[in-house]
Design an enzyme around this catalytic site. Sequence first.
Site, short mmCIF file in Angstrom:
data_model
loop_
_atom_site.label_atom_id
_atom_site.label_comp_id
_atom_site.label_asym_id
_atom_site.label_seq_id
_atom_site.Cartn_x
_atom_site.Cartn_y
_atom_site.Cartn_z
N SER A 66 41.82 40.13 40.83
CA SER A 66 41.28 40.49 39.53
C SER A 66 42.38 41.06 38.63
O SER A 66 43.37 40.39 38.35
CB SER A 66 40.12 41.48 39.69
OG SER A 66 39.45 41.67 38.48
N ASP A 82 40.94 39.00 31.77
CA ASP A 82 41.80 39.39 32.88
C ASP A 82 42.24 38.14 33.65
O ASP A 82 41.79 37.03 33.35
CB ASP A 82 41.11 40.43 33.76
CG ASP A 82 39.96 39.87 34.57
OD1 ASP A 82 39.46 38.78 34.22
OD2 ASP A 82 39.54 40.52 35.54
N ASP A 99 41.65 36.54 36.45
CA ASP A 99 40.71 35.57 37.02
C ASP A 99 39.54 35.29 36.09
O ASP A 99 38.57 34.62 36.47
CB ASP A 99 40.23 36.01 38.40
CG ASP A 99 39.34 37.24 38.37
OD1 ASP A 99 39.61 38.12 37.54
OD2 ASP A 99 38.40 37.33 39.17
N ASP A 115 37.05 37.00 34.75
CA ASP A 115 35.67 37.48 34.89
C ASP A 115 35.42 38.72 34.03
O ASP A 115 34.27 39.15 33.90
CB ASP A 115 35.30 37.72 36.35
CG ASP A 115 36.13 38.80 37.03
OD1 ASP A 115 37.08 39.33 36.41
OD2 ASP A 115 35.84 39.12 38.20
#
Length: 575
Positions: free
Chosen positions: A146, A301, A303, A305
Amino acid sequence: MNYLEKAQQWNTYDHLDSELKVELESILNQTSELEERFYKSLEFGTGGMRGELGVGTNRLNIYTVRKAIDGLARYIVEQGEEAMKRGVVVAYDSRYKSAEFAMEIAQVLGHYNVKSYVFDALRPTPELSFSIRYLNTFAGIVITASHNPPEYNGIKIYAEDGGQMPLEMADVITSYINQVENELTIPFVEYETLLKTGLLQMIGEEFDRAYLAALDTLQLRKVTKADMKIVFTPLHGTAHHLVPEGLKRFGFENVILVTEQMTPDPEFSTVDSPNPEEHAAFEYAIRYGKEHDADLLLATDPDADRLGVAVKNAKGQYEVLTGNQTGALMLHYILEQKKRAGSLPVDGAVLKTIVTSEIGRTIATDYGMETIDTLTGFKFIGEQIKQFEEHSSNTFLFGYEESYGYLIKEFVRDKDAVQAAVFIAEVASYYHEQGMTLYDALLNLMEQYGYYQEDLISLTLKGKDGATQIQEMMEQVRQAPMNEIAGKRVVMIEDYLLSQSINLKANEITRINLPTSNVLKIHLEGESWITLRPSGTEPKIKFYFSVKEQDLVSSVETLDTLKKEFMSIVNGVTI
């Protein structure tokens, strides 16, 4: 086996990865470093596994990844041949070792005759969730840490509904993982063999097209004034394609991309932290915003999400909205547009976590909609959506959490920054057409529903000692509850570990009907509250603060006082 014996086992293993071998040899004489890396195995939790990259059982590397996937593979085999044939879809982000780990996962699954579908290049986490449902696979894995620093990576496991694996599934997989005696000797199948046998299939653009087609269904109204200027940055991550394409499909013509941050980069070299929750991550976007006089700044961010949003405030300066504020704006827009269209369902429900602002509940109540709280973590929001479907109990309207995670439509079962980016742009365009900014709209919401203000303080306490400190801090508050904080009386304490809510005013104890979790929530008079929660993925303890006052100035002042007094009590921290 103690940490010295475990380190020796790795050091004497003839086939140890050459890169890890060099790293291990460089620390053999550093006792404390060896202990930190080998005193335990990297924990596999309810969301998967995350940690610093490197050599050791307490680090993420090909051997600890193989060990975790061996547990998953054995779980799938236990479910039967159909589950094995349906297989697992694997996606990965821009971090170090992500692509390598994706192949390691396929090779271990292949040993158990479990089919893998692996993306041919990096993809966002929400596309992984979507692809599980699109392919009807038995599970999914995304390789990501993340918004953690560059030295981290991780694996998150998803169930067949596209949501993060439930607790029961995680427990069984963990039991299998704990049975592994030597992670160095996990069996796997070579890449070429997987391709020949059909146990590995590479996938790509077809899934982008399918996801974007689903994204089109979010739009509640057409953009009628296309001159709004949007600046977007993926912060060197995976949203570099889907967000610009999604904005284009929604009718936005003036999208300015932050060139320096469009290229995936495992070092995230233009930011101190690739976390849109941190205002410093907007440095480049704000620079572009000023240069182009942009109306809306968006940052995802690595990734994709989590979404951060910045808009001009009353002084004409860019201000980064909190996750609570962005969520409130989207929620209000959804309910208002559906009400006008006559499509607001009578059984509509809004989902939020226990650390998310109560302004969402206040807005939903105004429209006659129910609000349901979940534990912290979007996996619980995904599980609640699944329950809605299984029991035909509610219609999902919106789900969000204060940490910049949002879900507008349930074709994804995790937080989705691609959905959120195109949708908040639609919200902003709605107000733009009325000569208003999102900041103006936010002030209107506060005027109508209350001046809520929230903040978060995180303390990072690494290593063995840090974990002990975090536990002691929780027990300090649990064993010696406070009667008053910052001049506000404590009226209720919710202990999610004991599943009980203690109403101090009524002298009553009621049960909390949520899974147990090491969380304490302290309610104060005047609708203020404080929540303490050790992070499940990082060596941190988090303190959430929320207040509600009659005007903006008072709410900001009350929040500041509450933070300072509470932190000085629990940790002697001055902020």
